[in-house]
Design a protein around this motif. Structure first.
Motif, PDB file in Angstrom:
ATOM      1  N   LYS A 162       0.855  -1.192   0.000  1.00 44.80           N
ATOM      2  CA  LYS A 162       0.000   0.000   0.000  1.00 44.80           C
ATOM      3  C   LYS A 162       0.893   1.245   0.000  1.00 44.80           C
ATOM      4  O   LYS A 162       2.085   1.137   0.333  1.00 44.80           O
ATOM      5  CB  LYS A 162      -0.931  -0.008   1.214  1.00 44.80           C
ATOM      6  N   PRO A 163       0.328   2.397  -0.369  1.00 44.18           N
ATOM      7  CA  PRO A 163       1.168   3.602  -0.470  1.00 44.18           C
ATOM      8  C   PRO A 163       1.985   3.870   0.793  1.00 44.18           C
ATOM      9  O   PRO A 163       3.149   4.295   0.691  1.00 44.18           O
ATOM     10  CB  PRO A 163       0.153   4.715  -0.754  1.00 44.18           C
ATOM     11  N   ALA A 164       1.440   3.606   1.966  1.00 49.18           N
ATOM     12  CA  ALA A 164       2.185   3.889   3.200  1.00 49.18           C
ATOM     13  C   ALA A 164       3.453   3.035   3.312  1.00 49.18           C
ATOM     14  O   ALA A 164       4.403   3.403   4.010  1.00 49.18           O
ATOM     15  CB  ALA A 164       1.293   3.652   4.415  1.00 49.18           C
ATOM     16  N   ASP A 165       3.489   1.889   2.623  1.00 51.11           N
ATOM     17  CA  ASP A 165       4.691   1.028   2.648  1.00 51.11           C
ATOM     18  C   ASP A 165       5.790   1.556   1.738  1.00 51.11           C
ATOM     19  O   ASP A 165       6.913   1.066   1.775  1.00 51.11           O
ATOM     20  CB  ASP A 165       4.349  -0.388   2.145  1.00 51.11           C
ATOM     21  N   PHE A 166       5.410   2.487   0.873  1.00 53.22           N
ATOM     22  CA  PHE A 166       6.361   2.975  -0.139  1.00 53.22           C
ATOM     23  C   PHE A 166       7.131   4.171   0.419  1.00 53.22           C
ATOM     24  O   PHE A 166       6.595   5.258   0.590  1.00 53.22           O
ATOM     25  CB  PHE A 166       5.606   3.378  -1.414  1.00 53.22           C
ATOM     26  N   ILE A 167       8.404   3.930   0.734  1.00 50.14           N
ATOM     27  CA  ILE A 167       9.266   4.974   1.297  1.00 50.14           C
ATOM     28  C   ILE A 167      10.415   5.193   0.311  1.00 50.14           C
ATOM     29  O   ILE A 167      11.155   4.248  -0.002  1.00 50.14           O
ATOM     30  CB  ILE A 167       9.871   4.519   2.654  1.00 50.14           C
ATOM     31  N   PHE A 168      10.568   6.395  -0.169  1.00 49.20           N
ATOM     32  CA  PHE A 168      11.649   6.683  -1.112  1.00 49.20           C
ATOM     33  C   PHE A 168      13.016   6.436  -0.484  1.00 49.20           C
ATOM     34  O   PHE A 168      13.231   6.758   0.694  1.00 49.20           O
ATOM     35  CB  PHE A 168      11.591   8.149  -1.565  1.00 49.20           C
ATOM     36  N   CYS A 169      13.939   5.901  -1.264  1.00 44.51           N
ATOM     37  CA  CYS A 169      15.338   5.831  -0.837  1.00 44.51           C
ATOM     38  C   CYS A 169      15.851   7.264  -0.735  1.00 44.51           C
ATOM     39  O   CYS A 169      15.303   8.181  -1.349  1.00 44.51           O
ATOM     40  CB  CYS A 169      16.192   5.087  -1.866  1.00 44.51           C
ATOM     41  N   GLU A 170      16.939   7.418   0.014  1.00 40.57           N
ATOM     42  CA  GLU A 170      17.490   8.750   0.220  1.00 40.57           C
ATOM     43  C   GLU A 170      17.788   9.428  -1.118  1.00 40.57           C
ATOM     44  O   GLU A 170      18.471   8.848  -1.965  1.00 40.57           O
ATOM     45  CB  GLU A 170      18.774   8.609   1.045  1.00 40.57           C
ATOM     46  N   GLU A 171      17.273  10.621  -1.287  1.00 43.80           N
ATOM     47  CA  GLU A 171      17.564  11.441  -2.475  1.00 43.80           C
ATOM     48  C   GLU A 171      17.033  10.845  -3.784  1.00 43.80           C
ATOM     49  O   GLU A 171      17.430  11.293  -4.860  1.00 43.80           O
ATOM     50  CB  GLU A 171      19.077  11.658  -2.633  1.00 43.80           C
ATOM     51  N   ALA A 172      16.169   9.844  -3.714  1.00 45.89           N
ATOM     52  CA  ALA A 172      15.741   9.185  -4.957  1.00 45.89           C
ATOM     53  C   ALA A 172      14.989  10.134  -5.882  1.00 45.89           C
ATOM     54  O   ALA A 172      15.259  10.170  -7.092  1.00 45.89           O
ATOM     55  CB  ALA A 172      14.879   7.959  -4.643  1.00 45.89           C
ATOM     56  N   GLU A 173      14.049  10.899  -5.332  1.00 46.84           N
ATOM     57  CA  GLU A 173      13.239  11.779  -6.194  1.00 46.84           C
ATOM     58  C   GLU A 173      14.144  12.785  -6.892  1.00 46.84           C
ATOM     59  O   GLU A 173      14.045  12.998  -8.107  1.00 46.84           O
ATOM     60  CB  GLU A 173      12.196  12.565  -5.381  1.00 46.84           C
ATOM     61  N   ASN A 174      15.024  13.408  -6.121  1.00 48.83           N
ATOM     62  CA  ASN A 174      15.917  14.408  -6.686  1.00 48.83           C
ATOM     63  C   ASN A 174      16.883  13.793  -7.706  1.00 48.83           C
ATOM     64  O   ASN A 174      17.158  14.381  -8.758  1.00 48.83           O
ATOM     65  CB  ASN A 174      16.678  15.077  -5.531  1.00 48.83           C
ATOM     66  N   SER A 175      17.357  12.590  -7.415  1.00 51.36           N
ATOM     67  CA  SER A 175      18.302  11.931  -8.333  1.00 51.36           C
ATOM     68  C   SER A 175      17.600  11.561  -9.638  1.00 51.36           C
ATOM     69  O   SER A 175      18.170  11.726 -10.722  1.00 51.36           O
ATOM     70  CB  SER A 175      18.873  10.668  -7.686  1.00 51.36           C
ATOM     71  N   ILE A 176      16.364  11.091  -9.547  1.00 49.27           N
ATOM     72  CA  ILE A 176      15.627  10.745 -10.774  1.00 49.27           C
ATOM     73  C   ILE A 176      15.343  12.020 -11.572  1.00 49.27           C
ATOM     74  O   ILE A 176      15.387  12.022 -12.800  1.00 49.27           O
ATOM     75  CB  ILE A 176      14.332   9.971 -10.444  1.00 49.27           C
ATOM     76  N   SER A 177      15.105  13.101 -10.866  1.00 50.09           N
ATOM     77  CA  SER A 177      14.915  14.383 -11.555  1.00 50.09           C
ATOM     78  C   SER A 177      16.174  14.747 -12.356  1.00 50.09           C
ATOM     79  O   SER A 177      16.099  15.097 -13.540  1.00 50.09           O
ATOM     80  CB  SER A 177      14.594  15.463 -10.517  1.00 50.09           C
ATOM     81  N   ARG A 178      17.318  14.614 -11.736  1.00 52.72           N
ATOM     82  CA  ARG A 178      18.575  14.930 -12.438  1.00 52.72           C
ATOM     83  C   ARG A 178      18.795  13.985 -13.604  1.00 52.72           C
ATOM     84  O   ARG A 178      19.189  14.403 -14.704  1.00 52.72           O
ATOM     85  CB  ARG A 178      19.752  14.840 -11.459  1.00 52.72           C
ATOM     86  N   LEU A 179      18.521  12.698 -13.381  1.00 51.34           N
ATOM     87  CA  LEU A 179      18.740  11.699 -14.440  1.00 51.34           C
ATOM     88  C   LEU A 179      17.754  11.897 -15.589  1.00 51.34           C
ATOM     89  O   LEU A 179      18.102  11.689 -16.753  1.00 51.34           O
ATOM     90  CB  LEU A 179      18.604  10.283 -13.863  1.00 51.34           C
TER      91      LEU A 179
END
Ligand SMILES: [Mg+2]
Length: 186
Positions: free
Chosen positions: A32-49
């Motif tokens: 469920k969505p509550a189980d989904f925890i981003f790895c450190e800096e993942a959102e920002n890193s995917i943005s850069r990539l």
């Protein structure tokens, strides 16, 4: 391992999900969505990539569906959370491919079999596998990438596992941030 890799928009990025984008749960599924925890800096890193690469897709085995632990709607809700987090950081995921089938079904669409990549190439004809990078946290992900002649990136710190599988692993980093830092000098 190779030292240089120059990426432009003619390259595609294939990302595994659990253990790469979100924290992998030991012996448990993200249900469920509550189980989904981003790895450190993942959102920002995917943005850069995603500024660097052409198509960016997620390829993920989700046999929790086949086991009846979650529904396709549950997975959809989890992916809505994932994509909105990434978009809020300025990144993008062009498409998510998942295989709901059980391992025992030996699906052509379950990694390491190549089905999801072939689907992606059909959807995005600009994808060239030899100009694609597969990022994953398991040897199965590395096999998936290698059999398609992709460049493979292993996410993890298990030195012994990495050296034992050096033929399947082109690069290894502890996380997406370190991979992004390697491609885009910070
Ligand atoms: Mg994984």
């Amino acid at each position: 391992m190779q030292n240089s890799l120059s990426i432009d928009k003619s390259w595609s990025l294939f990302l595994d999900r659990d253990g790469v984008i979100n924290v992998r749960k030991l012996d448990a599924y993200v249900l469920k969505p509550a189980d989904f925890i981003f790895c450190e800096e993942a959102e920002n890193s995917i943005s850069r990539l995603s500024q660097l690469f052409g198509p960016v897709v997620v390829v993920t085995n989700q046999q929790g569906i086949g086991k009846g632990l979650m529904s396709e709607d549950d997975l959809q809700a989890i992916h809505t959370k994932m994509v909105s987090g990434i978009e809020a950081a300025g990144g993008r995921i062009d498409k998510i491919y998942y295989c709901p089938e059980l391992k025992e079904a030996h699906s052509f669409f379950r990694k390491p079999a190549p089905g999801m990549a072939l689907k992606a190439k059909k959807d995005f004809p600009v994808i060239q596998f030899k100009k694609s990078v597969m990022v994953g946290d398991t040897i199965s992900d590395m096999r998936f990438g290698k059999q398609l002649k992709m460049v493979t990136v292993f996410i993890g710190d298990e030195k012994e596992l990495i050296s034992k599988n050096h033929k399947l692993i082109d690069y290894a980093f502890s996380g997406l941030k370190e991979f992004a830092d390697f491609l885009i000098r910070p």
